[in-house]
Design an enzyme around this catalytic site. Structure first.
Site, PDB file in Angstrom:
ATOM      1  N   ARG A 186      -1.170  22.384 -15.644  1.00  0.00           N
ATOM      2  CA  ARG A 186      -0.189  21.341 -16.029  1.00  0.00           C
ATOM      3  C   ARG A 186      -0.294  20.896 -17.423  1.00  0.00           C
ATOM      4  NH1 ARG A 186       1.817  16.513 -11.937  1.00  0.00           N
ATOM      5  NH2 ARG A 186       3.126  15.532 -13.370  1.00  0.00           N
TER       6      ARG A 186
ATOM      7  N   HIS B 200       1.489  11.872 -30.470  1.00  0.00           N
ATOM      8  CA  HIS B 200       1.158  10.622 -30.204  1.00  0.00           C
ATOM      9  C   HIS B 200       0.480  10.063 -31.372  1.00  0.00           C
ATOM     10  CE1 HIS B 200       1.133  11.040 -25.565  1.00  0.00           C
ATOM     11  NE2 HIS B 200       2.182  10.561 -25.881  1.00  0.00           N
TER      12      HIS B 200
ATOM     13  N   LYS C 246       9.419  22.741 -15.045  1.00  0.00           N
ATOM     14  CA  LYS C 246       8.449  21.640 -14.896  1.00  0.00           C
ATOM     15  C   LYS C 246       7.907  21.874 -13.450  1.00  0.00           C
ATOM     16  CE  LYS C 246       6.552  17.610 -15.101  1.00  0.00           C
ATOM     17  NZ  LYS C 246       6.588  16.226 -15.590  1.00  0.00           N
TER      18      LYS C 246
ATOM     19  N   ARG D 109       0.690  -1.174  -0.035  1.00  0.00           N
ATOM     20  CA  ARG D 109      -0.050   0.016  -0.039  1.00  0.00           C
ATOM     21  C   ARG D 109       0.754   1.331   0.027  1.00  0.00           C
ATOM     22  NH1 ARG D 109      -3.190  -2.978   3.407  1.00  0.00           N
ATOM     23  NH2 ARG D 109      -5.150  -3.905   2.266  1.00  0.00           N
TER      24      ARG D 109
ATOM     25  N   GLU E 243      -3.046  17.827 -12.619  1.00  0.00           N
ATOM     26  CA  GLU E 243      -3.280  18.247 -13.660  1.00  0.00           C
ATOM     27  C   GLU E 243      -4.859  18.730 -13.967  1.00  0.00           C
ATOM     28  OE1 GLU E 243      -1.160  15.876 -16.540  1.00  0.00           O
ATOM     29  OE2 GLU E 243      -2.579  16.536 -18.326  1.00  0.00           O
TER      30      GLU E 243
ATOM     31  N   ASN F 241       1.578  19.202 -22.219  1.00  0.00           N
ATOM     32  CA  ASN F 241       1.176  18.310 -23.663  1.00  0.00           C
ATOM     33  C   ASN F 241       1.346  19.076 -24.671  1.00  0.00           C
ATOM     34  OD1 ASN F 241       0.407  16.103 -21.835  1.00  0.00           O
ATOM     35  ND2 ASN F 241      -1.405  17.181 -21.219  1.00  0.00           N
TER      36      ASN F 241
ATOM     37  N   GLU G 251      11.635  17.996 -24.854  1.00  0.00           N
ATOM     38  CA  GLU G 251      10.741  18.514 -23.938  1.00  0.00           C
ATOM     39  C   GLU G 251      11.275  19.733 -23.122  1.00  0.00           C
ATOM     40  OE1 GLU G 251       8.127  16.756 -23.231  1.00  0.00           O
ATOM     41  OE2 GLU G 251       8.213  14.819 -24.037  1.00  0.00           O
TER      42      GLU G 251
ATOM     43  N   HIS H 174       2.170  16.970 -27.854  1.00  0.00           N
ATOM     44  CA  HIS H 174       1.991  15.624 -27.536  1.00  0.00           C
ATOM     45  C   HIS H 174       0.774  14.795 -28.443  1.00  0.00           C
ATOM     46  CE1 HIS H 174       5.037  16.253 -24.996  1.00  0.00           C
ATOM     47  NE2 HIS H 174       5.102  15.055 -24.419  1.00  0.00           N
TER      48      HIS H 174
ATOM     49  N   HIS I  13       9.799   9.315 -29.109  1.00  0.00           N
ATOM     50  CA  HIS I  13       9.092  10.287 -28.561  1.00  0.00           C
ATOM     51  C   HIS I  13       9.405  11.671 -28.970  1.00  0.00           C
ATOM     52  CE1 HIS I  13       5.804  11.482 -25.758  1.00  0.00           C
ATOM     53  NE2 HIS I  13       6.859  12.475 -25.314  1.00  0.00           N
TER      54      HIS I  13
ATOM     55  N   LYS J  57       3.862  11.749 -11.246  1.00  0.00           N
ATOM     56  CA  LYS J  57       3.289  10.940 -12.180  1.00  0.00           C
ATOM     57  C   LYS J  57       4.015   9.400 -12.344  1.00  0.00           C
ATOM     58  CE  LYS J  57       0.345  13.892 -15.368  1.00  0.00           C
ATOM     59  NZ  LYS J  57       0.269  13.799 -16.650  1.00  0.00           N
TER      60      LYS J  57
HETATM   61  N1  LIG Z   1       5.841  10.406 -15.186  1.00  0.00           N
HETATM   62  C1  LIG Z   1       6.037  11.195 -15.978  1.00  0.00           C
HETATM   63  O1  LIG Z   1       5.628  12.743 -15.954  1.00  0.00           O
HETATM   64  C2  LIG Z   1       6.647  11.231 -17.597  1.00  0.00           C
HETATM   65  C3  LIG Z   1       6.872  12.391 -18.424  1.00  0.00           C
HETATM   66  C4  LIG Z   1       7.489  12.196 -19.736  1.00  0.00           C
HETATM   67  C5  LIG Z   1       7.794  10.793 -20.087  1.00  0.00           C
HETATM   68  N2  LIG Z   1       7.558   9.708 -19.113  1.00  0.00           N
HETATM   69  C6  LIG Z   1       7.760   8.228 -19.489  1.00  0.00           C
HETATM   70  O2  LIG Z   1       9.337   8.170 -19.713  1.00  0.00           O
HETATM   71  C7  LIG Z   1       9.658   7.296 -20.503  1.00  0.00           C
HETATM   72  C8  LIG Z   1      10.620   7.613 -21.409  1.00  0.00           C
HETATM   73  O3  LIG Z   1      11.861   7.952 -20.475  1.00  0.00           O
HETATM   74  P1  LIG Z   1      13.300   8.132 -21.317  1.00  0.00           P
HETATM   75  O4  LIG Z   1      13.453   9.179 -22.466  1.00  0.00           O
HETATM   76  O5  LIG Z   1      14.249   8.324 -20.137  1.00  0.00           O
HETATM   77  O6  LIG Z   1      13.816   6.562 -21.580  1.00  0.00           O
HETATM   78  P2  LIG Z   1      14.192   5.598 -21.078  1.00  0.00           P
HETATM   79  O7  LIG Z   1      13.976   5.410 -19.600  1.00  0.00           O
HETATM   80  O8  LIG Z   1      13.930   4.021 -21.943  1.00  0.00           O
HETATM   81  O9  LIG Z   1      15.967   5.775 -21.252  1.00  0.00           O
HETATM   82  C9  LIG Z   1      16.212   5.688 -22.657  1.00  0.00           C
HETATM   83  C10 LIG Z   1      17.724   4.827 -22.822  1.00  0.00           C
HETATM   84  O10 LIG Z   1      18.743   5.442 -22.378  1.00  0.00           O
HETATM   85  C11 LIG Z   1      19.376   4.361 -21.648  1.00  0.00           C
HETATM   86  N3  LIG Z   1      20.060   5.457 -20.493  1.00  0.00           N
HETATM   87  C12 LIG Z   1      19.425   5.879 -19.433  1.00  0.00           C
HETATM   88  N4  LIG Z   1      20.256   6.470 -18.572  1.00  0.00           N
HETATM   89  C13 LIG Z   1      21.306   6.599 -19.255  1.00  0.00           C
HETATM   90  C14 LIG Z   1      22.669   7.130 -18.810  1.00  0.00           C
HETATM   91  N5  LIG Z   1      22.961   7.860 -18.064  1.00  0.00           N
HETATM   92  N6  LIG Z   1      23.803   6.815 -20.082  1.00  0.00           N
HETATM   93  C15 LIG Z   1      23.627   5.969 -20.886  1.00  0.00           C
HETATM   94  N7  LIG Z   1      22.431   5.324 -21.388  1.00  0.00           N
HETATM   95  C16 LIG Z   1      21.356   5.661 -20.446  1.00  0.00           C
HETATM   96  C17 LIG Z   1      18.530   3.560 -21.096  1.00  0.00           C
HETATM   97  O11 LIG Z   1      19.002   2.295 -20.785  1.00  0.00           O
HETATM   98  C18 LIG Z   1      17.398   3.454 -22.234  1.00  0.00           C
HETATM   99  O12 LIG Z   1      17.922   2.474 -23.205  1.00  0.00           O
HETATM  100  C19 LIG Z   1       8.263   6.842 -21.322  1.00  0.00           C
HETATM  101  O13 LIG Z   1       8.000   5.644 -20.767  1.00  0.00           O
HETATM  102  C20 LIG Z   1       7.297   8.193 -20.999  1.00  0.00           C
HETATM  103  O14 LIG Z   1       6.058   7.509 -20.924  1.00  0.00           O
HETATM  104  C21 LIG Z   1       6.808  10.025 -18.116  1.00  0.00           C
END
Ligand SMILES: NC(=O)c1ccc[n+]([C@@H]2O[C@H](COP(=O)([O-])OP(=O)(O)OC[C@H]3O[C@@H](n4cnc5c(N)ncnc54)[C@H](O)[C@@H]3O)[C@@H](O)[C@H]2O)c1
Length: 363
Positions: A243, A254, A229, A123, A239, A247, A187, A250, A267, A145
């Site tokens: 907030r 998307h 942010k 929990r 949101e 988007n 972003e 996006h 992305h 999030k």
């Molecule tokens: N929670 C939120 O508010 C929010 C906002 C935007 C995106 N997201 C989510 O974030 C995700 C995308 O995140 P991302 O772009 O970080 O991708 P990711 O987490 O897949 O990382 C991208 C790649 O980089 C590699 N990597 C990570 N750190 C590294 C480092 N320091 N050195 C070398 N390689 C490294 C990872 O192994 C991976 O292959 C999506 O699932 C998306 O939905 C969430």
């Protein structure tokens, strides 16, 4: 303007938490020891690539805790219910209980998955975000999030679950591939367009040093972009209003990602094209001058981000936008830039206007 090397910004959520910008992986243990005396057991979740490079550094400061590292494979597919279930099995095997602290060491995938796991394990247990991608540092680690995906869609199962803290070590970005940098830049530039003209100018003025990965400039870029942010999620944690501006780009992006089946377009690339489409729409509605649209387009292109796409059918893309989670009562909700440095939520875009915007970005 150059910023000090270490900075703390507080997110003013219902449960406020600090974002430490410029902290070092090795020092996290000392911070925990000082602030959370009751923690005995720590679970770190990471992937093989990141753990291989950064686990030893993080571990150095955590030697006084009972410590387990859980490795999940890399990739978006790991944001799944199956992976959550496996994490639960492994956590129990490690003797995790309600006082266990969970640390997410990685990009947005690890952050979203681990945060959601922390939100439901027993929990809810405490967790800390240690973001290692540019996107995670400026965006996904801030705002609480957390989510996993479902066959019906991305981030369908999730929660607002703020971390105890966000621990951002800029040096982790030094090993990031340029494709991943681009995702974060899209972003960050979006943050500038929706709410910070000075940050936009910073990107314009420092483009060379950003591309050369100048450490001082990157520090400033991450700090200023994270601050945008923090400001937005502090005003609107769940949101309900402002907030939603995050988007920008996006809904268009998307639609492209869906149409291309999430392959052949990242992305960040989708968001970049989406920002330009939204800017064209804003221009048609008198919210942005032609010169401002061009300025936004140029900045994205400077960093190698695409601003057009080949061989797409605007009607099909429009149809994908009908399914957008943000739509309300059959109306499409779109974020439109208002000049550079401001944005609005628009409920008044006609299908014809959206089609015209698509036509502007289809080469
Ligand atoms: N929670 C939120 O508010 C929010 C906002 C935007 C995106 N997201 C989510 O974030 C995700 C995308 O995140 P991302 O772009 O970080 O991708 P990711 O987490 O897949 O990382 C991208 C790649 O980089 C590699 N990597 C990570 N750190 C590294 C480092 N320091 N050195 C070398 N390689 C490294 C990872 O192994 C991976 O292959 C999506 O699932 C998306 O939905 C969430």
């Amino acid at each position: 303007m150059s910023l000090v090397t270490w900075q703390k910004i507080d997110v003013a959520a219902k449960d406020p938490y600090p974002v430490f910008l410029g902290a070092s992986l090795e020092e996290l243990g000392e911070y925990l020891h000082r602030h959370y005396r009751d923690i005995e057991h720590i679970l770190v979740v990471s992937n093989p690539v990141i753990a291989d490079i950064y686990w030893e550094r993080l571990k150095q400061g955590l030697m006084n805790y009972r410590l387990n590292l859980l490795i999940v494979p890399a990739g978006e597919n790991e944001k799944s219910l199956d992976r959550l279930s496996q994490l639960t099995t492994e956590a129990l095997r490690c003797g995790a209980d309600r006082k266990t602290l969970v640390i997410a060491l990685g990009g947005g995938v690890i952050g979203d998955l681990t945060g959601f796991f922390a939100s439901i394990f027993m929990r809810g247990v405490r967790f800390i975000q240690v973001p290692t991608t540019l996107l995670a540092q400026v965006d996904s680690s801030i705002g609480g999030k957390v989510a996993v995906n479902h066959p019906a869609g991305k981030n369908i199962l999730g929660a607002f679950y703020p971390p105890l803290a966000v621990w951002t070590d800029f040096s982790t970005l030094e090993t990031l591939e340029w494709d991943e940098v681009e995702n974060g830049l899209a972003e960050s530039i979006k943050h500038a367009i929706i709410s910070d003209l000075a940050l936009f100018e910073f990107f314009e003025n420092e483009q060379q040093r950003i591309k050369q990965r100048d450490k001082t400039i990157w520090r400033e870029m991450v700090t200023r972009s994270s601050a945008v942010k923090v400001k937005i999620v502090s005003e609107d944690e769940h949101e309900q209003g402002i907030r939603g501006l995050l988007n920008l780009g996006h809904s268009f992006g998307h639609a492209l990602e869906t149409q291309m089946n999430y392959s052949g377009i990242t992305h960040g690339q989708g968001v970049s094209i989406g920002i330009v489409a939204a800017a064209h729409l804003a221009h048609a509605k008198g919210l942005m001058s032609r010169a401002e649209v061009e300025r936004a387009r140029r900045l994205l292109e400077v960093f190698g981000l695409p601003t057009t796409i080949k061989e797409q059918n605007p009607q099909t893309l429009l149809q994908h936008m009908q399914a957008d989670k943000k739509n309300q009562g059959g109306r499409k909700i779109l974020i439109l830039p208002k000049g550079i440095g401001q944005a609005i939520v628009s409920r008044e875009c006609t299908d014809q206007e959206i089609l015209s915007a698509w036509q502007q970005v289809i080469a």
